[in-house]
Write a protein that holds these residues in place. Sequence first.
Motif, PDB file in Angstrom:
ATOM      1  N   ASP A  93      39.256  43.149  35.567  1.00  0.00           N
ATOM      2  CA  ASP A  93      40.333  42.373  36.172  1.00  0.00           C
ATOM      3  C   ASP A  93      40.825  43.118  37.405  1.00  0.00           C
ATOM      4  N   VAL A  94      40.243  42.803  38.548  1.00  0.00           N
ATOM      5  CA  VAL A  94      40.588  43.492  39.793  1.00  0.00           C
ATOM      6  C   VAL A  94      41.278  42.508  40.742  1.00  0.00           C
ATOM      7  N   PRO A  95      42.198  42.998  41.569  1.00  0.00           N
ATOM      8  CA  PRO A  95      42.945  42.084  42.436  1.00  0.00           C
ATOM      9  C   PRO A  95      42.126  41.489  43.582  1.00  0.00           C
ATOM     10  N   HIS A  96      41.022  42.124  43.950  1.00  0.00           N
ATOM     11  CA  HIS A  96      40.261  41.647  45.105  1.00  0.00           C
ATOM     12  C   HIS A  96      38.829  41.290  44.720  1.00  0.00           C
ATOM     13  N   GLU A 123      33.380  49.294  48.028  1.00  0.00           N
ATOM     14  CA  GLU A 123      32.990  48.022  47.437  1.00  0.00           C
ATOM     15  C   GLU A 123      31.993  48.251  46.308  1.00  0.00           C
ATOM     16  N   ARG A 124      32.137  47.475  45.266  1.00  0.00           N
ATOM     17  CA  ARG A 124      31.164  47.474  44.179  1.00  0.00           C
ATOM     18  C   ARG A 124      30.476  46.125  44.188  1.00  0.00           C
ATOM     19  N   ASP A 135      33.602  43.532  44.296  1.00  0.00           N
ATOM     20  CA  ASP A 135      34.961  44.058  44.186  1.00  0.00           C
ATOM     21  C   ASP A 135      35.278  44.708  45.517  1.00  0.00           C
ATOM     22  N   TYR A 136      36.284  44.188  46.196  1.00  0.00           N
ATOM     23  CA  TYR A 136      36.774  44.760  47.454  1.00  0.00           C
ATOM     24  C   TYR A 136      38.056  45.531  47.139  1.00  0.00           C
ATOM     25  N   PRO A 137      37.989  46.831  46.836  1.00  0.00           N
ATOM     26  CA  PRO A 137      39.207  47.552  46.447  1.00  0.00           C
ATOM     27  C   PRO A 137      40.299  47.539  47.517  1.00  0.00           C
ATOM     28  N   ASP A 138      39.906  47.480  48.784  1.00  0.00           N
ATOM     29  CA  ASP A 138      40.887  47.451  49.873  1.00  0.00           C
ATOM     30  C   ASP A 138      41.103  46.044  50.416  1.00  0.00           C
ATOM     31  N   GLY A 139      40.585  45.038  49.732  1.00  0.00           N
ATOM     32  CA  GLY A 139      40.701  43.655  50.180  1.00  0.00           C
ATOM     33  C   GLY A 139      39.523  43.254  51.047  1.00  0.00           C
ATOM     34  N   LEU A 163      38.137  35.286  42.905  1.00  0.00           N
ATOM     35  CA  LEU A 163      38.093  34.942  41.483  1.00  0.00           C
ATOM     36  C   LEU A 163      39.152  33.913  41.102  1.00  0.00           C
ATOM     37  N   ARG A 164      40.342  34.004  41.705  1.00  0.00           N
ATOM     38  CA  ARG A 164      41.406  33.036  41.399  1.00  0.00           C
ATOM     39  C   ARG A 164      40.998  31.619  41.791  1.00  0.00           C
ATOM     40  N   THR A 165      40.445  31.485  42.993  1.00  0.00           N
ATOM     41  CA  THR A 165      40.008  30.168  43.453  1.00  0.00           C
ATOM     42  C   THR A 165      38.875  29.652  42.583  1.00  0.00           C
ATOM     43  N   SER A 166      37.933  30.517  42.244  1.00  0.00           N
ATOM     44  CA  SER A 166      36.813  30.107  41.388  1.00  0.00           C
ATOM     45  C   SER A 166      37.321  29.609  40.037  1.00  0.00           C
ATOM     46  N   ALA A 167      38.264  30.317  39.439  1.00  0.00           N
ATOM     47  CA  ALA A 167      38.823  29.902  38.151  1.00  0.00           C
ATOM     48  C   ALA A 167      39.592  28.592  38.284  1.00  0.00           C
TER      49      ALA A 167
END
Length: 175
Positions: A93-96, A123-124, A135-139, A163-167
């Motif tokens: 659960d990452v913010p970006h 980035e991961r 995953d963009y840790p810095d956005g 992820l929010r838009t996808s969900a």
Amino acid sequence: MPASRIVLVRAVNVGGAKLPMAALREIAARLGATDVSTYIASGNLLCTPPGDTDEFDRALEQAISDEFGYFREVISRTPDEIADALAEYPFGDVPHGHLYFLTGAPLDDAAAQFCARDFGNGERLAVIGRDLHIDYPDGAGATKLTAKVIERALGVTGTGRNLRTSAALVERARA
């Protein structure tokens, strides 16, 4: 009635490529889609296409090109496919978090080499099937990982959604 497809139009309402969502809904309906709706002004269409979904996607690309004068890829998935991609997201659960939906599965070697690269902001990356998980840790705004970089390395085009838009798309398509 729930929509059977989530249709993602690449790179609209950025860089001068204006595509009003009302026009996108009208085009989809004109092509025979039912249960037509859009979500936010970034090329997210929910609908039930008539017949073959790939043919509908290509017809939608052509209609957008004919009407607006620019070509944009159309990538569609079922709500279950996007829900599966969300469930497979390997970075917690990452913010970006982002999903980059690809037009096809890249070659395994290309995907492995790409995901091992360091883009400088931590980035991961993981390719799972036809989806690039990021995953963009810095956005996303701080990355050097652009669509052109992704597509050159993987050999396929695509379009990204957070992820929010996808969900939200899955939820709306199933409602």
